[in-house]
Design an enzyme around this catalytic site. Structure first.
Site, short mmCIF file in Angstrom:
data_model
loop_
_atom_site.label_atom_id
_atom_site.label_comp_id
_atom_site.label_asym_id
_atom_site.label_seq_id
_atom_site.Cartn_x
_atom_site.Cartn_y
_atom_site.Cartn_z
N HIS A 1 1.04 -0.84 0.10
CA HIS A 1 0.24 0.25 0.15
C HIS A 1 0.74 0.86 -0.12
CE1 HIS A 1 0.69 0.05 4.79
NE2 HIS A 1 0.30 1.09 3.84
N ASP B 1 -0.23 -7.52 1.92
CA ASP B 1 0.37 -6.04 1.63
C ASP B 1 2.75 -6.21 1.63
OD1 ASP B 1 0.52 -3.47 1.77
OD2 ASP B 1 -0.17 -3.38 3.91
N GLN C 1 0.60 5.37 11.55
CA GLN C 1 0.72 5.96 10.07
C GLN C 1 2.38 6.73 9.82
OE1 GLN C 1 -1.79 9.04 8.23
NE2 GLN C 1 -3.40 8.67 9.44
N ASP D 1 4.48 4.61 9.48
CA ASP D 1 5.57 2.86 9.80
C ASP D 1 4.88 1.69 8.93
OD1 ASP D 1 6.53 4.09 12.50
OD2 ASP D 1 4.66 3.50 13.59
#
Ligand code: 4AZ
Length: 272
Positions: free
Chosen positions: A79, A132, A226, A228
């Protein structure tokens, strides 16, 4: 709302927008929530993934984490390479790089190496968040000492109750307070059932045990957040997870969800 890092998942070719984190309610002292400062030299496999062209120079261009699994190979989150995170297709980023051996993003020690090639896991699902991960190939090789071994399937490090540490330059409070210097937070591998209950399926994602790993602190307060994303979760000196998603940060009822590295190993192995 300040949003220097996209929190939504998207494949380069798929424009689906999936909100990852609800507004954080983590404790204000808590990074990486509830964390502690770490010297990059002590964790040489932890890297920042950066683009100054896209994200500016105030944090050295850092927007995600990554981990060195081969001298010229870095894993990050799929992502992180999506259009939603990058504001455009990754192929249009001419200055994508990793920063290694540099604790303070505004310092100049360590190394900065260009990314020569990006391969997003073709099986990545922006609906569930399964799979992911993306593989970055570097333009030049790092020393072998920067490489961390990946824990294979069946490794004891995946057992619930195992103590693990997550590393990154992400949000330290859940309110957009991004770290300038590297931090780590101690968490525990949690049973799959804990995350299956927490994430049975919503717009955030769905916990898929085969490709995800559940970790957090009993009572919350220690977690990835967020910024990381893509960074390492390490237990017993081996890589077991990549920061992937979760609902908020540091909340007891919503553990962190990590890409299960044994599934990455399986997918990277050339099929016979
Ligand atoms: C994110 O938005 C994110 N608490 C990363 C990790 C977690 C939540 C959100 C886990 O990138």
């Amino acid at each position: 709302m300040p949003r220097p890092f996209a929190r939504a998942l998207a494949l380069a070719a798929v424009a689906a927008v999936i909100p990852l984190a609800s507004p954080g309610t983590a404790a204000a002292d808590s990074v990486v929530i509830g964390g502690f400062p770490v010297q990059a030299s002590a964790v040489p496999w932890t890297v920042a993934v950066a683009s100054r062209d896209r994200f500016g120079g105030t944090r050295g261009g850092q927007f995600c984490g990554g981990v060195v699994i081969g001298r010229s190979t870095v894993l990050t989150a799929a992502h992180c390479m999506g259009e939603e995170a990058l504001g455009g297709p990754v192929r249009e980023l001419s200055d994508l790089a990793i920063i290694q051996g540099r604790s303070d993003l505004l310092a100049s020690d360590g190394r900065e190496i260009r990314v020569r090639d990006v391969t997003v896991n073709p099986d990545y699902s922006s609906r569930t968040n399964a799979g992911d991960f993306a593989v970055l190939t570097l333009a030049s090789a790092l020393p072998q000492g920067a490489v961390i071994p990946m824990a294979p399937m069946g490794d004891a490090a995946y057992r619930p109750g195992t103590s693990a540490t997550v590393y990154g330059w992400g949000d330290t409070t859940g309110a957009g307070d991004y770290a300038r210097a590297l931090r780590g937070a101690r968490v525990e591998v949690l049973p799959d059932a804990t995350c299956q209950r927490a994430y049975p399926g919503s717009a955030d994602g769905t916990y898929v045990p085969a490709s995800m790993l559940c970790a957090g602190a009993t009572g919350g307060g220690r977690d990835a957040c967020q910024g990381d994303s893509g960074g390492p979760l390490v237990a017993s000196g081996r890589l077991i997870g990549l920061v992937s998603w979760g609902s908020g940060c540091g909340q007891a009822a919503s553990p962190g969800v990590y890409t299960r590295v044994s599934d990455v190993v399986r997918k990277l192995r050339p099929s016979r």
